[in-house]
Motif scaffolding. Sequence first.
Motif, PDB file in Angstrom:
ATOM      1  N   UNK A  53     -28.688  71.429  22.873  1.00 55.20           N
ATOM      2  CA  UNK A  53     -26.905  71.176  22.296  1.00 55.20           C
ATOM      3  C   UNK A  53     -26.183  72.190  23.731  1.00 55.20           C
ATOM      4  N   UNK A  54     -25.063  71.581  22.820  1.00 58.76           N
ATOM      5  CA  UNK A  54     -24.201  72.863  23.790  1.00 58.76           C
ATOM      6  C   UNK A  54     -24.096  74.108  23.358  1.00 58.76           C
ATOM      7  N   UNK A  55     -24.188  75.229  24.175  1.00 61.83           N
ATOM      8  CA  UNK A  55     -24.307  76.959  23.560  1.00 61.83           C
ATOM      9  C   UNK A  55     -22.508  77.165  23.871  1.00 61.83           C
ATOM     10  N   UNK A  56     -21.748  77.777  23.265  1.00 69.78           N
ATOM     11  CA  UNK A  56     -21.041  78.824  23.952  1.00 69.78           C
ATOM     12  C   UNK A  56     -20.581  80.106  24.403  1.00 69.78           C
ATOM     13  N   UNK A  57     -19.276  80.151  25.249  1.00 70.90           N
ATOM     14  CA  UNK A  57     -18.915  80.882  25.435  1.00 70.90           C
ATOM     15  C   UNK A  57     -18.088  82.538  25.076  1.00 70.90           C
ATOM     16  N   UNK A  58     -18.116  83.041  25.467  1.00 71.18           N
ATOM     17  CA  UNK A  58     -17.290  84.310  24.915  1.00 71.18           C
ATOM     18  C   UNK A  58     -16.017  83.761  26.259  1.00 71.18           C
ATOM     19  N   UNK A  59     -14.869  84.211  25.208  1.00 70.82           N
ATOM     20  CA  UNK A  59     -13.765  83.511  26.760  1.00 70.82           C
ATOM     21  C   UNK A  59     -13.015  84.195  27.882  1.00 70.82           C
ATOM     22  N   UNK A  60     -12.694  83.461  28.470  1.00 70.37           N
ATOM     23  CA  UNK A  60     -12.711  83.598  29.894  1.00 70.37           C
ATOM     24  C   UNK A  60     -11.973  84.901  30.074  1.00 70.37           C
ATOM     25  N   UNK A  61     -12.402  85.257  31.297  1.00 71.95           N
ATOM     26  CA  UNK A  61     -11.651  86.617  31.846  1.00 71.95           C
ATOM     27  C   UNK A  61     -10.520  86.196  32.034  1.00 71.95           C
TER      28      UNK A  61
ATOM     29  N   UNK B 130     -23.118  74.734  40.570  1.00 65.81           N
ATOM     30  CA  UNK B 130     -22.102  75.296  39.190  1.00 65.81           C
ATOM     31  C   UNK B 130     -22.709  74.121  37.928  1.00 65.81           C
ATOM     32  N   UNK B 131     -23.132  75.220  36.881  1.00 69.43           N
ATOM     33  CA  UNK B 131     -23.162  74.292  35.964  1.00 69.43           C
ATOM     34  C   UNK B 131     -22.630  74.156  35.185  1.00 69.43           C
ATOM     35  N   UNK B 132     -22.663  73.423  33.942  1.00 70.20           N
ATOM     36  CA  UNK B 132     -21.777  72.703  33.296  1.00 70.20           C
ATOM     37  C   UNK B 132     -22.277  72.455  32.101  1.00 70.20           C
ATOM     38  N   UNK B 133     -21.718  73.818  31.498  1.00 70.55           N
ATOM     39  CA  UNK B 133     -22.917  74.308  29.907  1.00 70.55           C
ATOM     40  C   UNK B 133     -21.667  74.810  29.055  1.00 70.55           C
ATOM     41  N   UNK B 134     -22.419  74.854  27.766  1.00 69.39           N
ATOM     42  CA  UNK B 134     -21.318  74.717  26.450  1.00 69.39           C
ATOM     43  C   UNK B 134     -20.149  74.614  26.506  1.00 69.39           C
ATOM     44  N   UNK B 135     -19.317  75.158  26.799  1.00 68.16           N
ATOM     45  CA  UNK B 135     -17.327  74.862  26.857  1.00 68.16           C
ATOM     46  C   UNK B 135     -17.414  74.203  27.841  1.00 68.16           C
ATOM     47  N   UNK B 136     -18.056  74.816  29.023  1.00 68.29           N
ATOM     48  CA  UNK B 136     -17.700  74.582  30.445  1.00 68.29           C
ATOM     49  C   UNK B 136     -17.341  72.601  30.415  1.00 68.29           C
ATOM     50  N   UNK B 137     -18.319  71.796  29.434  1.00 70.68           N
ATOM     51  CA  UNK B 137     -17.862  70.439  29.334  1.00 70.68           C
ATOM     52  C   UNK B 137     -16.376  70.360  28.601  1.00 70.68           C
ATOM     53  N   UNK B 138     -15.654  71.044  29.002  1.00 73.91           N
ATOM     54  CA  UNK B 138     -14.057  70.567  28.321  1.00 73.91           C
ATOM     55  C   UNK B 138     -13.059  70.543  29.689  1.00 73.91           C
ATOM     56  N   UNK B 139     -13.488  71.068  30.114  1.00 80.72           N
ATOM     57  CA  UNK B 139     -13.297  70.970  31.236  1.00 80.72           C
ATOM     58  C   UNK B 139     -13.480  70.751  32.380  1.00 80.72           C
ATOM     59  N   UNK B 140     -14.978  70.689  32.530  1.00 77.72           N
ATOM     60  CA  UNK B 140     -15.600  70.376  33.741  1.00 77.72           C
ATOM     61  C   UNK B 140     -15.281  68.334  34.842  1.00 77.72           C
ATOM     62  N   UNK B 141     -14.850  68.471  35.607  1.00 75.17           N
ATOM     63  CA  UNK B 141     -14.460  66.857  35.993  1.00 75.17           C
ATOM     64  C   UNK B 141     -15.831  66.722  36.265  1.00 75.17           C
ATOM     65  N   UNK B 142     -17.161  66.744  36.712  1.00 75.63           N
ATOM     66  CA  UNK B 142     -18.376  65.617  36.405  1.00 75.63           C
ATOM     67  C   UNK B 142     -19.169  65.191  35.322  1.00 75.63           C
ATOM     68  N   UNK B 143     -18.149  66.398  33.875  1.00 77.45           N
ATOM     69  CA  UNK B 143     -18.680  65.518  32.515  1.00 77.45           C
ATOM     70  C   UNK B 143     -17.511  64.296  32.743  1.00 77.45           C
TER      71      UNK B 143
END
Length: 250
Positions: free
Chosen positions: A176-184, A93-106
């Motif tokens: 650079x990091x992109x951004x996502x819309x708010x989560x579902x 699974x990718x860790x793109x944009x806002x994902x880095x705030x939650x990612x255990x990988x990062x």
Amino acid sequence: MNILVSNDDGCQAPGLRHLAEACAGFGSVSVVAPDRDRSGASNSLTLDRPLRTRSNELGYTCVNGTPTDCVHLAMTCLLKPLPDMVISGINAGANLGDDVLYSGTVAAAMEGRFLGRPAIAVSMNAFDPKHFDTATKVVKSLLMRLNQQALPADTILNVNIPDVAWADIEGFQTTRLGHRHRSEAVNESHDPRGRKVYWIGAAGPEQDAGPGTDFHAVNHHYVSITPLQVDLTRHQALEDLRQWVSGVAR
């Protein structure tokens, strides 16, 4: 090099084995990873109970904690000499944009940098990757480049790889990091005893995903490499905030 390998998908994850094998040709590899899937653990440390370790059939050290626990424990207690760098992944699974705030990988990579070592987080843009061989080639290419020219000790590279054959990779892009819309929305349900339970919703779709972003690079079959920093200070807002704070009544 002495390389510490970790992840957030757990000791049993195929991506961890592929990463350890890719690193093996570049030095001594130590694997310290969670004993189960800890995706989304971010930078959390376990402070309310002791940590325990066990070795699995591959000789990996499995820890009953978070990715950050694993790297912290490895670098402050388990490993001597200390590793020269930390590589986390290969994440399903990718860790793109806002994902880095939650990612255990990062987070695992960040903990390595915090303790004075350069670090790389590696993720694939698929939850069931078919092309781990592509990811291992990317890791080897980066390590060969590191052998030619070292990175500063405070470097964190967030690497995202399209899940395509190596021949279909268009190249490497600095992004650079992109951004996502708010989560579902959260999914509300009930357990067999009728009690309410809640499932966190999926990440939101891409919002800021134009040229130059990690989203754009991966979507166009480029390996995305984004430099990250731990300093969250919004420096450009400091002067405006000083003026605002000066008007706060005591």
